[in-house]
Design a protein around this motif. Structure first.
Motif, PDB file in Angstrom:
ATOM      1  N   LEU A   1      42.913  35.255  37.145  1.00 61.84           N
ATOM      2  CA  LEU A   1      42.243  35.501  38.429  1.00 61.84           C
ATOM      3  C   LEU A   1      42.811  34.571  39.507  1.00 61.84           C
ATOM      4  O   LEU A   1      43.279  35.030  40.558  1.00 61.84           O
ATOM      5  CB  LEU A   1      40.730  35.254  38.251  1.00 61.84           C
ATOM      6  CG  LEU A   1      39.943  35.096  39.540  1.00 61.84           C
ATOM      7  CD1 LEU A   1      39.824  36.427  40.250  1.00 61.84           C
ATOM      8  CD2 LEU A   1      38.570  34.537  39.268  1.00 61.84           C
TER       9      LEU A   1
ATOM     10  N   GLN B   1      38.670  42.181  40.845  1.00 68.47           N
ATOM     11  CA  GLN B   1      38.088  40.995  41.458  1.00 68.47           C
ATOM     12  C   GLN B   1      38.314  41.021  42.965  1.00 68.47           C
ATOM     13  O   GLN B   1      39.364  41.460  43.413  1.00 68.47           O
ATOM     14  CB  GLN B   1      38.726  39.700  40.930  1.00 68.47           C
ATOM     15  CG  GLN B   1      38.661  39.495  39.432  1.00 68.47           C
ATOM     16  CD  GLN B   1      39.852  40.092  38.710  1.00 68.47           C
ATOM     17  OE1 GLN B   1      40.959  40.100  39.226  1.00 68.47           O
ATOM     18  NE2 GLN B   1      39.623  40.630  37.532  1.00 68.47           N
TER      19      GLN B   1
ATOM     20  N   ALA C   1      33.564  39.302  40.337  1.00 67.88           N
ATOM     21  CA  ALA C   1      34.446  39.663  39.209  1.00 67.88           C
ATOM     22  C   ALA C   1      33.823  40.838  38.474  1.00 67.88           C
ATOM     23  O   ALA C   1      32.925  40.654  37.649  1.00 67.88           O
ATOM     24  CB  ALA C   1      34.630  38.469  38.284  1.00 67.88           C
TER      25      ALA C   1
HETATM   26  O1  LIG Z   1      40.895  41.145  33.611  1.00 66.19           O
HETATM   27  C1  LIG Z   1      40.963  40.115  32.980  1.00 66.19           C
HETATM   28  C2  LIG Z   1      41.977  39.914  31.969  1.00 66.19           C
HETATM   29  O2  LIG Z   1      42.860  40.967  31.885  1.00 66.19           O
HETATM   30  C3  LIG Z   1      40.019  38.992  33.189  1.00 66.19           C
HETATM   31  O3  LIG Z   1      40.560  37.763  32.823  1.00 66.19           O
HETATM   32  C4  LIG Z   1      39.706  39.011  34.646  1.00 66.19           C
HETATM   33  O4  LIG Z   1      40.921  38.952  35.352  1.00 66.19           O
HETATM   34  C5  LIG Z   1      38.925  37.922  35.217  1.00 66.19           C
HETATM   35  O5  LIG Z   1      39.483  36.708  34.857  1.00 66.19           O
HETATM   36  C6  LIG Z   1      37.497  37.867  35.025  1.00 66.19           C
HETATM   37  O6  LIG Z   1      36.829  39.051  35.130  1.00 66.19           O
HETATM   38  C7  LIG Z   1      36.947  36.860  36.015  1.00 66.19           C
HETATM   39  O7  LIG Z   1      35.792  36.462  35.528  1.00 66.19           O
END
Ligand SMILES: O=C(CO)[C@@H](O)[C@H](O)[C@H](O)[C@H](O)CO
Ligand SMILES: Nc1ncnc2c1ncn2[C@@H]1O[C@H](COP(=O)(O)OP(=O)(O)OP(=O)(O)O)[C@@H](O)[C@H]1O
Length: 481
Positions: free
Chosen positions: A264, A287, A322
């Protein structure tokens, strides 16, 4: 610990056209690598592979697990594609990837290195319990102690998963004495580390981590029988975890490897250059995030809030919506069509072609009364909510209308979590869109533009990739020193 292997002659005295940082992103769907030139900050090489690592029969029906060996193979296949003339110029490695998830391994037996192929193989490792894992139900979460942290604990968070395993499936922990995210495992492997390290970003994503003191809530966890010895030592983003011990694929040894960062934070970093910008990243999930001013301290944990404050770089925080729902909702629709075709004995259609046709028919379908709420995985602030369809009429069932309302649903879900009004009140004037599920999907772009009605620009370059972002983060760190 094995002695480091000698540097083979091809790496000695070779000059490369660029001095680069190798950025790696271990995503949920795919792994990506990017070579970023240290002088111009531009990408000189990038590639990616779908990992197809999801395990069909997880250890719990609500679980979501991946095969670490497949992730490692896909990554090494990508790294081997680095052109011969660029490989000697790699001076540093940065790793980012899917946050929240946890895997376990056994010290000294977690991996094997082949001096012939310069590749690693997994050894004694568990499955990766991903951030999409749903075994920590709201009922289970009510039985675990309240953390001393500003981020609430949700299903799929490393500490919650480990607590669940300790209580319901202790045999899954047996034989392992190390734990980390899959990125921490990779860093430990590359650097031959006896004990893994983890960044503040990923520690916060596991739950039970106090970002203020930078300490795990060990006393709270210990009371529940949690295996606290498994918790890695925590470093600040940008710190060096270790040194590449041996040549790896075509990458020369003895270069620094940074502590692994969150996907993220890395995917938004290169695009968040102006205060007043927010970044919307849509890959497997989605996100929307913007940077808080220096000195901002996050409010106490509120599990019902769709906006949370994630540790960023330099002690700052990001305000983040998120969503667990992003490209995965469309991927699920595509997989459903493919499996229906198979069940009906109709020849299957290639995935990319299916996306292309679905998006083309949504383009001609225009607006539709059909409403799809695509939250098949729930959301962290409303874990019990599932997907639904309403306003279904006889003339709203064309494939184009269903595709469009699915995209509209993904946009509406994100907008409900962080609406336009919230953004404008916080001074956001523009959204920068990144992530391949967004940049490849014109219908999703249209629906988001309608929902937000503030300028949305798209970054089609690799700038929105976490693989580029982690290399960029390391470059900024080097420039500071
Ligand atoms: O989508 C993800 C991995 O492929 C997650 O790590 C998200 O990017 C993200 O980090 C998460 O939803 C944030 O809380
Ligand atoms: N041919 C295609 N056309 C349009 N969209 C596609 C296509 N193929 C896949 N997608 C979308 O891209 C998403 C995967 O994006 P990506 O490869 O960026 O995932 P990822 O990097 O693993 O995600 P994350 O970083 O969130 O883990 C899928 O869920 C799907 O919605």
């Amino acid at each position: 610990m094995a002695a480091p292997v000698d540097v083979p002659s091809p790496y000695r005295g070779v000059s490369a056209p660029y001095r680069t940082i190798l950025g790696i992103d271990l995503g949920t769907t795919s792994v990506k690598v990017s070579l970023v030139d240290m002088d111009s900050s531009t990408t000189v090489f990038s590639t990616s592979r779908e990992t197809e690592a999801t395990i069909g029969f997880p250890t719990d029906p609500r679980g979501d697990e991946q095969d670490v060996a497949k992730i490692l193979t896909s990554l090494q296949n990508c790294v081997e594609k680095i052109p011969e003339e660029l490989a000697p110029g790699v001076t540093r490695i940065g790793v980012s990837g899917q946050m929240h998830g946890v895997m376990l391994w056994r010290a000294r037996e977690g991996w094997h290195y082949s001096p012939m192929s310069h590749r690693f193989e997994t050894g004694k490792v568990s499955r990766l319990y991903t951030w999409q894992d749903g075994r920590c139900t709201p009922e289970f979460l009510q039985t675990i102690p309240t953390p001393r942290a500003h981020l609430p604990v949700a299903t799929g968070n490393g500490c919650a998963t480990l607590l669940w395993l300790a209580r319901h499936m202790p045999e899954a922990l047996e034989g392992f004495d190390r734990a980390g995210t899959v990125m921490d495992y990779l860093v430990a492997m590359l650097c031959g580390m006896e004990l893994p390290v983890m960044s503040v970003q990923n520690a916060a994503s596991w739950g039970y981590f106090d970002c203020g003191s930078r300490l795990w809530n060990k006393e709270i966890l210990a009371e529940t029988g949690f295996p606290c010895d498994l918790l890695p030592r925590v470093l600040d983003p940008g710190e060096i975890a270790g040194t590449l011990r041996q040549p790896w694929c075509c990458v020369p040894p003895r270069i620094d490897v940074g502590v692994a960062l969150g996907d993220l934070q890395c995917s938004v970093l290169p695009s968040l250059v102006h205060m007043g910008d927010a970044v919307m990243n849509i890959g497997t999930s989605a996100q929307l995030a913007f940077q808080m001013t220096g000195g901002f301290l996050p409010p106490p944990a509120d599990p019902s809030s769709p906006v949370q404050y994630y540790p960023y770089f330099g002690g700052r925080y990001l305000a983040v919506a998120a969503a667990l729902t992003g490209g995965n909702a469309l991927a699920c629709f595509v997989k459903m069509i493919q499996s229906w075709l198979q069940d009906l004995g109709i020849p299957s259609i290639q995935e990319d072609l299916l996306y292309e046709r679905l998006l083309a028919s949504a383009q001609t379908s225009g607006d539709t009364p059909l409403t799809i709420v695509p939250t098949i995985f729930g959301e962290r602030h409303i874990p019990d909510q599932r997907a639904s369809a309403s306003n279904v009429t006889i003339d709203s069932l064309s494939v184009g209308q269903v595709t469009r309302s699915l995209c509209k649903g993904v946009a509406a879900n994100l907008h409900a979590m962080m609406p336009r009004e919230f953004l404008t009140e916080c001074g956001v004037q523009r959204i920068v869109g990144t992530g391949s599920a967004l940049t490849r999907n014109g219908i999703l772009q249209e629906e988001l533009e309608k929902a937000y009605d503030i300028p949305l620009v798209y970054s089609k370059t690799t700038c929105g990739d976490a693989a580029y972002g982690v290399a960029f983060a390391m470059l900024l760190e080097m420039q500071k020193r």
